[in-house]
Design a protein around this motif. Sequence first.
Motif, PDB file in Angstrom:
ATOM      1  N   HIS A 102       0.832  -1.214   0.000  1.00 52.05           N
ATOM      2  CA  HIS A 102       0.000   0.000   0.000  1.00 52.05           C
ATOM      3  C   HIS A 102       0.864   1.260   0.000  1.00 52.05           C
ATOM      4  O   HIS A 102       0.538   2.253  -0.670  1.00 52.05           O
ATOM      5  N   TRP A 155       2.279   1.778  -3.549  1.00 58.45           N
ATOM      6  CA  TRP A 155       1.252   2.335  -4.431  1.00 58.45           C
ATOM      7  C   TRP A 155       1.073   3.830  -4.145  1.00 58.45           C
ATOM      8  O   TRP A 155       1.006   4.655  -5.063  1.00 58.45           O
ATOM      9  N   THR A 156       1.005   4.178  -2.877  1.00 58.20           N
ATOM     10  CA  THR A 156       0.825   5.574  -2.489  1.00 58.20           C
ATOM     11  C   THR A 156       2.017   6.418  -2.917  1.00 58.20           C
ATOM     12  O   THR A 156       1.843   7.568  -3.364  1.00 58.20           O
ATOM     13  N   PHE A 164       0.384   9.026  -5.183  1.00 60.84           N
ATOM     14  CA  PHE A 164      -0.061  10.149  -4.366  1.00 60.84           C
ATOM     15  C   PHE A 164       1.088  11.016  -3.859  1.00 60.84           C
ATOM     16  O   PHE A 164       0.964  12.237  -3.794  1.00 60.84           O
ATOM     17  N   TYR A 165       2.209  10.389  -3.535  1.00 63.27           N
ATOM     18  CA  TYR A 165       3.323  11.129  -2.947  1.00 63.27           C
ATOM     19  C   TYR A 165       3.823  12.283  -3.818  1.00 63.27           C
ATOM     20  O   TYR A 165       4.191  13.342  -3.281  1.00 63.27           O
ATOM     21  N   TYR A 219      -6.601   3.974   8.633  1.00 60.55           N
ATOM     22  CA  TYR A 219      -6.013   2.763   8.064  1.00 60.55           C
ATOM     23  C   TYR A 219      -6.102   1.596   9.052  1.00 60.55           C
ATOM     24  O   TYR A 219      -6.375   0.462   8.654  1.00 60.55           O
ATOM     25  N   ILE A 279      -7.149   0.389  -2.122  1.00 58.70           N
ATOM     26  CA  ILE A 279      -6.195   1.465  -1.896  1.00 58.70           C
ATOM     27  C   ILE A 279      -6.557   2.715  -2.696  1.00 58.70           C
ATOM     28  O   ILE A 279      -6.342   3.844  -2.246  1.00 58.70           O
ATOM     29  N   SER A 305      -7.157   6.288  -1.036  1.00 57.60           N
ATOM     30  CA  SER A 305      -6.360   7.438  -1.458  1.00 57.60           C
ATOM     31  C   SER A 305      -7.244   8.643  -1.776  1.00 57.60           C
ATOM     32  O   SER A 305      -6.887   9.784  -1.469  1.00 57.60           O
TER      33      SER A 305
END
Length: 226
Positions: free
Chosen positions: A171, A174-175, A179-180, A200, A210, A214
Amino acid sequence: MIADWKHVEEALREIEVVGHDNNKPVSVIGCAEDLRCIGIGTDAAVFYYANTPNYAYKVYSNQASEKKEAEEMIYSRLQESQYFPRCYGVGANYLVLSFEKGITLYDCLLQGIRVPEEAMQDVEDARAFVRSQGLNPRDIHLKNVLLQDGRGKVLDVSEYMKEGNDSRWEHLIWTYKHFYPLINEVHVPLWILETITNWYNRIDTASFGIEDFSKRVSQLFFGKRK
């Protein structure tokens, strides 16, 4: 080194690590000169002793004494890897580990410090090495990965004998990719990180997605920045 341990043991006798039910963090009772608590978990607390600056001491509660033996064995299997601390010895209720300098990925978010791709790949490589040793790389999250001179180091190996994949690192990967980039080098407020953590920890793993999580995080984060 052994002589140094004897001085540490005198200081460690001045404190008590008390475990609790329901997976709550341990409590530390007492204090000793030059002994500083630098980490608290559900089974143990980690201490730094000023007179032995290259080492850290993981002290277990009485309820978790068997986990000390298991973790000592895990470290013995991982000793050839640069991605983990070294275990140099064992006491009655503690392990002697290498003291690792650096900043956790959690604190990187708080302080707006960029996490490079190399550090994330280091954790991927560390997980592969864990599997090659017949262990299971679980419970890898923001607070137990250090950014150390631009590279990644994994701190806590205590769950590597458990079965199953908790998917925490998957996870995070992926983030990091999706997203980061939107918050890279942004100082994330503590309350937002703690809110996300609480969300979470309460997820229903059977229906968790996920991408949807997000989107919920995006609404929280960017809504407060407007």
